[in-house]
Design an enzyme around this catalytic site. Sequence first.
Site, PDB file in Angstrom:
ATOM      1  N   GLU A   1      -1.453  -1.525  -4.745  1.00 17.48           N
ATOM      2  CA  GLU A   1      -2.770  -0.836  -4.903  1.00 17.48           C
ATOM      3  C   GLU A   1      -2.507   0.098  -6.087  1.00 17.48           C
ATOM      4  O   GLU A   1      -1.527   1.012  -6.100  1.00 17.48           O
ATOM      5  CB  GLU A   1      -3.055  -0.303  -3.709  1.00 17.48           C
ATOM      6  CG  GLU A   1      -4.272   0.261  -3.885  1.00 17.48           C
ATOM      7  CD  GLU A   1      -4.711   1.041  -2.570  1.00 17.48           C
ATOM      8  OE1 GLU A   1      -6.041   0.572  -1.817  1.00 17.48           O
ATOM      9  OE2 GLU A   1      -3.819   1.930  -1.871  1.00 17.48           O
TER      10      GLU A   1
ATOM     11  N   ASP B   1       0.809  -0.956   0.082  1.00 15.66           N
ATOM     12  CA  ASP B   1       0.097   0.146   0.082  1.00 15.66           C
ATOM     13  C   ASP B   1       0.839   1.168   0.043  1.00 15.66           C
ATOM     14  O   ASP B   1       1.459   1.640   1.039  1.00 15.66           O
ATOM     15  CB  ASP B   1      -0.889  -0.027   1.360  1.00 15.66           C
ATOM     16  CG  ASP B   1      -1.721   1.057   1.354  1.00 15.66           C
ATOM     17  OD1 ASP B   1      -2.129   1.684   0.203  1.00 15.66           O
ATOM     18  OD2 ASP B   1      -2.041   1.584   2.570  1.00 15.66           O
TER      19      ASP B   1
ATOM     20  N   ASP C   1      -2.309   0.823   7.586  1.00 12.83           N
ATOM     21  CA  ASP C   1      -1.550   0.758   6.231  1.00 12.83           C
ATOM     22  C   ASP C   1      -0.891  -0.794   6.146  1.00 12.83           C
ATOM     23  O   ASP C   1      -0.834  -1.262   5.200  1.00 12.83           O
ATOM     24  CB  ASP C   1      -0.327   1.673   6.132  1.00 12.83           C
ATOM     25  CG  ASP C   1      -0.414   3.073   6.565  1.00 12.83           C
ATOM     26  OD1 ASP C   1      -1.009   3.728   5.455  1.00 12.83           O
ATOM     27  OD2 ASP C   1      -0.573   3.522   7.748  1.00 12.83           O
TER      28      ASP C   1
END
Length: 180
Positions: A67, A7, A140
């Site tokens: 992502e 991420d 996160d």
Amino acid sequence: MRILGVDPGTLITGFGIIDFKDNEISYIASGIIRIPAVNDFSLRLKKIHDDLTAVIKKYKPDEFALETAFYGKNVQSALKIGYARGVSLLTAAQNNLTVREYSPREIKKAVCGKGSSSKQQIQFMISKICDIKTSDLKYDETDALAVAVCHAFKFKAPASKSKSRNWKEFIEKNPDRILS
């Protein structure tokens, strides 16, 4: 198969590592790369590169899932996230990892069944899927684990029955399914 989910962020980049074998997901590790808010942005990017390289060397993943960027109201923020993504992709390529990218909505839908799920919902589902206590993890980390889990789910999904690439080809291959 060992999957590293990332991420990306310019202040915090999350990572999560799972093993996926026989349709079972096992939690291996997760963490955050905390990037100091220094004026020299290139030093932030170097930190992401160096720390992700260390994670890859330590855990030896087979696949790298990331992502994708989403467009928000702040164009500058979107650009900076793009830089973090680029460094992450470069790090994966330098380590000869296969890379797959998933949109935030696609990840949420794969993990929670709903593309508009909250961070709390994602964290809850990751705790169930990975059989871990997520209250000790940062968002996160659970977001990065969600990226890895999404990749595992997409990897195991059977290919579509129809190999047609367009409607014309579908109609030609399936005349019995067309109503007159």
